[in-house]
Design a protein around this motif. Structure first.
Motif, PDB file in Angstrom:
ATOM      1  N   SER A  80       0.827  -1.206   0.000  1.00 59.76           N
ATOM      2  CA  SER A  80       0.000   0.000   0.000  1.00 59.76           C
ATOM      3  C   SER A  80       0.860   1.255   0.000  1.00 59.76           C
ATOM      4  O   SER A  80       0.531   2.246  -0.659  1.00 59.76           O
ATOM      5  N   GLY A  81       1.978   1.220   0.736  1.00 56.95           N
ATOM      6  CA  GLY A  81       2.900   2.356   0.734  1.00 56.95           C
ATOM      7  C   GLY A  81       3.507   2.588  -0.634  1.00 56.95           C
ATOM      8  O   GLY A  81       3.624   3.738  -1.089  1.00 56.95           O
ATOM      9  N   ILE A  82       3.872   1.520  -1.313  1.00 61.05           N
ATOM     10  CA  ILE A  82       4.427   1.670  -2.658  1.00 61.05           C
ATOM     11  C   ILE A  82       3.358   2.159  -3.623  1.00 61.05           C
ATOM     12  O   ILE A  82       3.621   3.022  -4.470  1.00 61.05           O
ATOM     13  N   LEU A  84       0.825   4.032  -2.892  1.00 59.09           N
ATOM     14  CA  LEU A  84       0.626   5.454  -2.588  1.00 59.09           C
ATOM     15  C   LEU A  84       1.741   6.289  -3.193  1.00 59.09           C
ATOM     16  O   LEU A  84       1.501   7.370  -3.730  1.00 59.09           O
ATOM     17  N   THR A  85       2.964   5.803  -3.144  1.00 55.59           N
ATOM     18  CA  THR A  85       4.098   6.518  -3.720  1.00 55.59           C
ATOM     19  C   THR A  85       3.984   6.602  -5.241  1.00 55.59           C
ATOM     20  O   THR A  85       4.236   7.649  -5.833  1.00 55.59           O
ATOM     21  N   ILE A  86       3.582   5.512  -5.870  1.00 60.79           N
ATOM     22  CA  ILE A  86       3.495   5.472  -7.334  1.00 60.79           C
ATOM     23  C   ILE A  86       2.318   6.283  -7.850  1.00 60.79           C
ATOM     24  O   ILE A  86       2.459   7.085  -8.777  1.00 60.79           O
ATOM     25  N   THR A  87       1.147   6.082  -7.283  1.00 56.97           N
ATOM     26  CA  THR A  87      -0.077   6.674  -7.834  1.00 56.97           C
ATOM     27  C   THR A  87      -0.517   7.959  -7.155  1.00 56.97           C
ATOM     28  O   THR A  87      -1.361   8.657  -7.688  1.00 56.97           O
ATOM     29  N   LYS A  88       0.001   8.241  -5.975  1.00 62.31           N
ATOM     30  CA  LYS A  88      -0.403   9.401  -5.170  1.00 62.31           C
ATOM     31  C   LYS A  88      -1.881   9.348  -4.763  1.00 62.31           C
ATOM     32  O   LYS A  88      -2.467  10.336  -4.377  1.00 62.31           O
TER      33      LYS A  88
END
Length: 102
Positions: A80-82, A84-88
């Motif tokens: 989920s953190g990744i 969030l980082t990729i898609t904002k």
């Protein structure tokens, strides 16, 4: 320790697949691939609900159940953190009735 790592990686890959692609075939093939690769190591649960069912059937000890669940949750949080980082955009799921047709 190896079984916990496999469960974390499997949960990570599964959540990442659900977050990056809406294609049901891609999701199913991802699940099939990671299940095939991990079945002989950890049983390929990848979901605390599945682990809980095995615990209730007494096929999984309490110690393994807790370890699997913690590993699966950590894998999901990492994915989920990744995402969030990729898609904002925060990762959420919606029911099929509210998902617009593409």
């Amino acid at each position: 320790m190896r079984t916990y790592l496999v469960e974390a990686i499997g949960s990570f890959v599964l959540v990442l697949a659900f977050g990056l692609d809406r294609d049901p075939l891609a999701r199913g093939l991802t699940l099939a691939a990671i299940s095939y690769g991990a079945m002989h190591i950890s049983g390929a649960h990848f979901n605390p609900a599945i682990s809980f069912a095995y615990f209730l059937k007494k096929d999984l000890s309490f110690k393994l159940f807790v370890g699997y669940t913690i590993s699966q949750i950590l894998g999901c949080f990492a994915a989920s953190g990744i995402l969030l980082t990729i898609t904002k955009i925060p990762f959420t799921t919606s029911s099929p009735a509210t998902t617009p047709l593409e």
